[in-house]
Motif scaffolding. Structure first.
Motif, short mmCIF file in Angstrom:
data_model
loop_
_atom_site.label_atom_id
_atom_site.label_comp_id
_atom_site.label_asym_id
_atom_site.label_seq_id
_atom_site.Cartn_x
_atom_site.Cartn_y
_atom_site.Cartn_z
N THR A 185 0.84 -1.19 0.00
CA THR A 185 0.00 0.00 0.00
C THR A 185 0.87 1.24 0.00
N SER A 186 0.29 2.34 -0.44
CA SER A 186 0.98 3.62 -0.32
C SER A 186 0.10 4.52 0.56
N GLU A 187 0.69 5.07 1.58
CA GLU A 187 -0.02 5.93 2.53
C GLU A 187 -0.06 7.36 1.99
N TRP A 188 -1.15 8.05 2.27
CA TRP A 188 -1.25 9.44 1.86
C TRP A 188 -1.95 10.26 2.94
N SER B 24 -4.87 5.04 2.60
CA SER B 24 -3.86 4.27 1.87
C SER B 24 -4.49 3.71 0.60
N ASP B 25 -3.67 3.56 -0.41
CA ASP B 25 -4.10 2.99 -1.69
C ASP B 25 -3.47 1.63 -1.87
N TRP B 26 -4.28 0.66 -2.28
CA TRP B 26 -3.82 -0.70 -2.52
C TRP B 26 -3.02 -0.75 -3.81
N GLN B 27 -1.82 -1.30 -3.75
CA GLN B 27 -0.93 -1.39 -4.92
C GLN B 27 -0.77 -2.82 -5.43
#
Length: 185
Positions: free
Chosen positions: A44-47, A60-63
């Motif tokens: 995931t990438s946190e924002w 967070s976005d699932w990658q």
């Protein structure tokens, strides 16, 4: 009743024939023997959005999901699925090139649960990027050097589905793993 995972077996792969916005289709099932373990972990990438002198929103976005698959062995004729080389049925040789890339696959497997039932899992888009082995002298040990396959699990493009899971109470229920349905728009 708790259903702790106690076993991993019945691995099968399906070459993905089509995976785009118009449809999803797999080829024939290929049984893989010697499955030892499978580990997956989400990427995931946190924002964070800052506003009004504080955190306005975050998430967070699932990658995808990284995975590691250990096999007791990986016969030459199967290596092409896990690292993208070429197997010649006539000469019985396997050739790997610096530009070789593994094809997209779908996975299916079963997990024995502590209550005697199985959790069946289908992963719709899997891309392997590393197949490694650790060859060692036999010495006094009877240990083997497993094939360690690493890769990423992505989503099926047409509907964004990543996996499907189902519990099986009877051995006859396990046939659910023998096919993966096509999807069209």
């Amino acid at each position: 009743m708790a259903k702790a995972a106690k076993g991993f077996s019945g691995l099968r792969i399906f070459p993905v024939v089509k995976n785009d916005s118009e449809g999803y289709q797999v080829g024939q099932k290929i049984a893989i023997t010697g499955a030892q373990s499978f580990t997956r972990s989400p990427e995931t990438s946190e924002w964070t959005i800052m506003a009004d002198d504080g955190v306005y929103d975050s998430g967070s976005d699932w990658q995808g999901e990284r995975f590691t698959l250990n096999l007791a062995e990986c016969p030459l004729e199967l290596k092409k699925y896990f690292e993208g080389g070429v197997y010649d049925d006539v000469t019985k040789t396997y050739k790997y090139y610096s530009y070789s890339q593994a094809p997209e696959l779908a996975f299916g497997f079963k997990v024995l649960q502590s209550d005697g039932t199985w959790l069946m899992v289908k992963l719709f888009s899997v891309k392997c990027y590393s197949l490694r082995t650790d060859y060692q002298t036999k010495g006094e040990s009877s240990d083997i050097s497993p094939a360690i396959i690493e890769g990423i699990i992505k989503n099926r493009v047409i509907d964004n589905q990543v996996r499907e899971e189902k519990e099986a109470l009877l051995e006859s229920d396990l046939t659910w793993l023998d096919s993966i349905d096509s999807v069209t728009t």
